[in-house]
Every structure is written in C-alpha cells, then in structure tokens.
Design an enzyme around this catalytic site. Structure first.
Site, mmCIF file in Angstrom:
data_model
loop_
_atom_site.group_PDB
_atom_site.id
_atom_site.type_symbol
_atom_site.label_atom_id
_atom_site.label_comp_id
_atom_site.label_asym_id
_atom_site.label_seq_id
_atom_site.Cartn_x
_atom_site.Cartn_y
_atom_site.Cartn_z
ATOM 1 N N SER A 129 3.023 -4.992 7.192
ATOM 2 C CA SER A 129 2.622 -4.850 5.769
ATOM 3 C C SER A 129 3.641 -5.041 4.836
ATOM 4 O O SER A 129 4.673 -4.433 5.113
ATOM 5 C CB SER A 129 1.716 -3.923 5.579
ATOM 6 O OG SER A 129 2.103 -2.467 5.420
ATOM 7 N N HIS A 168 0.915 -1.047 0.077
ATOM 8 C CA HIS A 168 0.176 -0.090 0.025
ATOM 9 C C HIS A 168 0.985 1.208 0.206
ATOM 10 O O HIS A 168 1.978 1.127 0.039
ATOM 11 C CB HIS A 168 -0.846 0.001 1.356
ATOM 12 C CG HIS A 168 -0.372 0.033 2.523
ATOM 13 N ND1 HIS A 168 0.382 1.208 2.943
ATOM 14 C CD2 HIS A 168 -0.179 -0.716 3.605
ATOM 15 C CE1 HIS A 168 1.194 1.015 4.184
ATOM 16 N NE2 HIS A 168 0.525 -0.192 4.507
ATOM 17 N N ASP A 191 -0.372 -19.346 12.785
ATOM 18 C CA ASP A 191 0.849 -19.912 13.544
ATOM 19 C C ASP A 191 0.945 -19.258 15.080
ATOM 20 O O ASP A 191 0.820 -17.880 15.393
ATOM 21 C CB ASP A 191 1.887 -19.283 12.795
ATOM 22 C CG ASP A 191 3.264 -19.809 13.074
ATOM 23 O OD1 ASP A 191 3.821 -19.992 14.339
ATOM 24 O OD2 ASP A 191 3.933 -20.643 12.177
#
Length: 333
Positions: free
Chosen positions: A290, A152, A275
């Site tokens: 991110s 992004h 996980d």
C-alpha cells in the site's frame, strides 16, 4: 529519539486492514511517482494502552484505564516510554499514581493504584510507545522535498487506533521475502532496513497516509501531472511497486469501479491486478504494497491502500487529491 532494536522487522498493516514546523505546500501540478519500499519508524506521543493482564487481575483496569487510552503524564511527568512507566511504577512503593490520559479527544484524570506482586509493583497494563516496519512511498515533490506514503494511517493492531505521532523517520529498505496472498489469507512483504542511514522525517500520521520531508530525492523517474478525481475513470491503469530487493517495476491493473464520495475511508476506487508477473510474484496485493502509486493516462491518480481478503487480486485505492488534501491539512508532529 529512543534507541531502536534493529532486529525488529514488524510489518505495517499496509494492505490489509506504519519536528520542525513542516506542512505540505499548496496542491502541486506535478509529482514524482515513487513506488519504493522504505523502512518506517514511528515514536508515539504518549503511551498507547493496548491491553491488560487477565480480567480481574489488572489494577489499572480496575481503576478505570481503558484499551485505546493514551497515557500522557504520570505524576506530572511526560509519559515517554514503556521502560519509564515501569520504572515509575516500581519506584512508587505502592503509592497512588496521578495519571492523565487522552480518551475520545478528551483529557481525563485517573488515580492508579499499583499492586505488589513477586516483590515489585505493577499496574497490569501493556502499552505501545513505538512502531516499526516497511511501507511504500507514493510520491515525492522535488520543489520542497516533501513526500507521501501508504495512503492510509499507521494503526495499532490491538486497538485499531491511529498511532499518535511524536517523531518518526524513513530509512532505506530492501524487500527480502514475499509471502504470496491467497483467498482468506493476505500475503505480505518482509523487508530489512539499516538504522545507520536516514532518508527523512515522518511528520504526520493521518488516516490517508504518512507525510514528511526527505533529505534526498526519492524515485528515479520524471515528475508527471497530478490528476484530480474528475479525470480518473474505469479501465486500464498501472501501479509502481517494489516487491523484490530495491527494484521498482510497473504493473498493469484494471480500475473496476469509482467511489468518489468515500473520502473518509480513503477507498475511492476498486482495482484488479491483471499483470501476470505480479500475480506470479505476490498473488496480488499484499501487505507492504500500500502506497504504490497508481498511474493512468500519464498522470498520477492515486495509491493502493487495501486488499480484499477473499480475493487478493483486487483491492482499493485512494485518489491522489484526497491524499494531498489530507497531507496539507495535517498538523506537524
């Protein structure tokens, strides 16, 4: 380049919501998935207006300047930094300043009238000329040294506007602290980076990631095939992420849903962290993660982009072909 204060360790809005003729090559068949945290420093092209003094006390606001405007020139001179703007206003003696701004893709001309306060002159406006923080590199292309990160864009938090890029660079970084995410309060990674070493340039800041060229190889694994969106499916997958020091590890996730038409938002898939190691360390997806590459069936399929604020174990990702297409089309800074 401007001088940077190395004490500034601002975090890019990485999971919640940071030259020379570069452009991305044709869509590669293989890429190296990276997952490393890097320091990111961006210098704005112009001055982004992020706020004003209290309502009714800002001369610039009264003269028509708006939050989200980009100041391009002042009396015909390029708007280079907040310090330069302050000096121009102080030296004006109260004379009007002719200013050009970019607003909604159009150039506008304004006349701003500095006001005298406490022996000096002021416009009553706050501007941003740079941003710094950490983010995660998604891929590296050994064929041409190009990379993509974040999945992004780097947006200003005050205006939510994509920072217009003049110049930028990436630097080695280490994750020094983790603030675990919890329902209603996204977590974050805190990182430190040293300005004495530069890994490469940032040449495009886009809605689907930042892109540039690295001077050194990124990632320590082998190149893997790049999947097109038609090969992505729900089910088990993994992400590579750096949540401690400089260690990059693989963590299991579950892809819950696909949104193949959501190209504009970059939210192409919904995933859940499964996980236990990552859940214990971070609580799920946190700011700074991110850009973490997503792999499935031995292929690079995308990158983590956002977290669900009410459930930090879940978040969104972008298809890798969507990210690559954006990087290919992006103009260089």
């Amino acid at each position: 380049m401007k001088r940077w204060d190395v004490r500034r360790l601002l975090l890019l809005p990485a999971a919640a919501l940071l030259l020379t003729g570069w452009c991305a090559a044709a869509m590669p068949e293989t890429l190296v998935p990276v997952g490393s945290a890097v320091g990111i420093r961006l210098e704005a092209d112009g001055l982004l207006v992020v706020g004003f003094d209290e309502e009714g006390t800002s001369p610039a606001r009264a003269d028509g300047l708006r939050k989200g405007d980009i100041i391009e020139t002042v009396d015909g001179q390029p708007a280079e930094s907040s310090q330069t703007l302050q000096a121009q206003v102080a030296a004006s003696g109260g004379a009007p300043l002719d200013v050009t701004v970019e607003r909604d893709g159009e150039t506008r001309h304004l006349t701003l009238h500095p006001a005298r306060t406490a022996g000096t002159y002021r416009l009553g406006v706050s501007v941003r000329d740079s941003m710094a923080g950490i983010g995660t590199v998604t891929y590296y292309n050994p064929a041409d040294g190009s990379y993509g990160a974040l999945g992004h864009g780097v947006n200003d938090l005050e205006t939510l506007r994509l920072l217009p890029l003049e110049d930028g660079e990436i630097l080695p970084a280490s994750v020094v602290e983790v603030r675990r995410g919890q329902r209603g309060a996204p977590g974050l990674l805190k990182g430190a980076f040293n300005t004495s070493e530069t890994l490469g340039t940032v040449e495009a800041n886009t809605t689907h990631g930042i892109f540039g060229t690295s001077r050194t190889a990124l990632g320590c694994g082998a190149a893997v095939p790049v999947a097109d969106r038609g090969q992505v499916h729900t089910g088990t997958a993994s992400i590579l992420s750096n949540v401690r020091n400089t260690d990059v590890e693989s963590y299991t996730v579950e892809i819950l849903r696909l949104y193949p038409t959501e190209d504009a938002s970059g939210r192409n898939l919904l995933l859940k962290i499964t996980d236990e190691r990552l859940l214990q360390a971070t609580g799920g997806i946190v700011q700074g993660m991110s850009g973490s590459p997503i792999l499935q069936d031995g292929k690079l399929i995308g990158a983590v982009t956002h977290v669900l604020v009410n459930d930090p174990t879940c978040g969104y990702g972008i298809f890798i072909d969507n990210m690559l297409e954006t990087g290919e089309a992006a103009p260089a800074a």
